[in-house]
Design a protein around this motif. Sequence first.
Motif, short mmCIF file in Angstrom:
data_model
loop_
_atom_site.label_atom_id
_atom_site.label_comp_id
_atom_site.label_asym_id
_atom_site.label_seq_id
_atom_site.Cartn_x
_atom_site.Cartn_y
_atom_site.Cartn_z
N MET A 1 -3.09 2.17 2.65
CA MET A 1 -3.71 1.72 3.86
C MET A 1 -3.18 2.46 5.06
O MET A 1 -3.80 2.46 6.09
CB MET A 1 -3.51 0.22 4.03
N SER A 2 -2.04 3.08 4.89
CA SER A 2 -1.50 3.87 5.99
C SER A 2 -0.89 5.13 5.41
O SER A 2 -0.58 5.21 4.24
CB SER A 2 -0.46 3.07 6.77
N ASP A 3 -0.72 6.08 6.27
CA ASP A 3 -0.11 7.34 5.86
C ASP A 3 1.34 7.37 6.33
O ASP A 3 1.84 8.38 6.78
CB ASP A 3 -0.88 8.52 6.44
N ASN A 4 2.02 6.25 6.24
CA ASN A 4 3.38 6.13 6.72
C ASN A 4 4.31 6.96 5.83
O ASN A 4 4.43 6.71 4.64
CB ASN A 4 3.78 4.66 6.71
N THR A 5 4.97 7.93 6.41
CA THR A 5 5.88 8.79 5.65
C THR A 5 7.21 8.11 5.38
O THR A 5 8.03 8.63 4.64
CB THR A 5 6.13 10.12 6.39
N GLY A 31 -9.67 -10.30 2.01
CA GLY A 31 -10.15 -10.38 3.39
C GLY A 31 -11.26 -9.37 3.68
O GLY A 31 -12.25 -9.70 4.35
N THR A 32 -11.11 -8.16 3.16
CA THR A 32 -12.17 -7.17 3.39
C THR A 32 -13.45 -7.58 2.68
O THR A 32 -14.56 -7.31 3.18
CB THR A 32 -11.75 -5.75 2.94
N ALA A 101 -20.60 -0.62 -4.57
CA ALA A 101 -19.38 -0.98 -5.28
C ALA A 101 -18.29 -1.27 -4.26
O ALA A 101 -18.06 -0.47 -3.35
CB ALA A 101 -18.96 0.15 -6.20
N VAL A 102 -17.65 -2.40 -4.40
CA VAL A 102 -16.51 -2.74 -3.55
C VAL A 102 -15.35 -3.13 -4.45
O VAL A 102 -15.54 -3.57 -5.57
CB VAL A 102 -16.81 -3.89 -2.57
N ASN A 137 -8.41 0.98 1.14
CA ASN A 137 -8.98 2.08 1.93
C ASN A 137 -10.45 2.29 1.61
O ASN A 137 -11.25 2.58 2.50
CB ASN A 137 -8.18 3.36 1.72
N GLU A 138 -10.83 2.17 0.35
CA GLU A 138 -12.24 2.30 -0.03
C GLU A 138 -13.08 1.21 0.62
O GLU A 138 -14.16 1.48 1.15
CB GLU A 138 -12.39 2.24 -1.56
#
Length: 181
Positions: A1-5, A31-32, A101-102, A137-138
């Motif tokens: 969900m994030s690109d946190n390094t 939730g999504t 599709a989810v 993310n999808e």
Amino acid sequence: MSDNTDTPLREEMTIDKLKEIIRMSEAYIDGTLKISIAADGRAMQLSAMTAAASTALLVFGLTSLFSWDPPSITLSFACFISAAFFFMAHLSALSAAKPRAVAVPGTTLGNWGKEEREGDLRLALWGQAEHYDELANENLAILAQNAKRIKRALALLAAAPVAGATGAVAAYTNSSGMWSF
């Protein structure tokens, strides 16, 4: 969900932490899904309304053109232009509500390979957490795309009366001899 390094290495994560990440990921994905279902409902309502408006305008435009004596070309043209905008809004709203599709939370035994079933639980949970990150993310990408479609439908909906009025003015000024082609 994030690109946190700063994401901790999987070797540093405890089983309890991974279980909590998975629980929260499942709640997030759920939730999504709820947001998606609500958005689908709004899209279908908008689609129904724009279909009805476009049909009514088309019928009224045809009636004023072929049943009135004298026919009202100006009114018919305004109706046809507005109906076209409502119809385009209808198509855009429908495209937002189309089946797709989810990702859903949870998993089945069949989704776990031999390595996950027989290997280190911590690594299996890490893999599930990564998988949920991809699924979230999808779902977010689908929601964003459908939001663009609904915004387009709403913009067309807002433009329909303006386009109809502009078409009426153009038809009226042309029929009154103000323009000659």
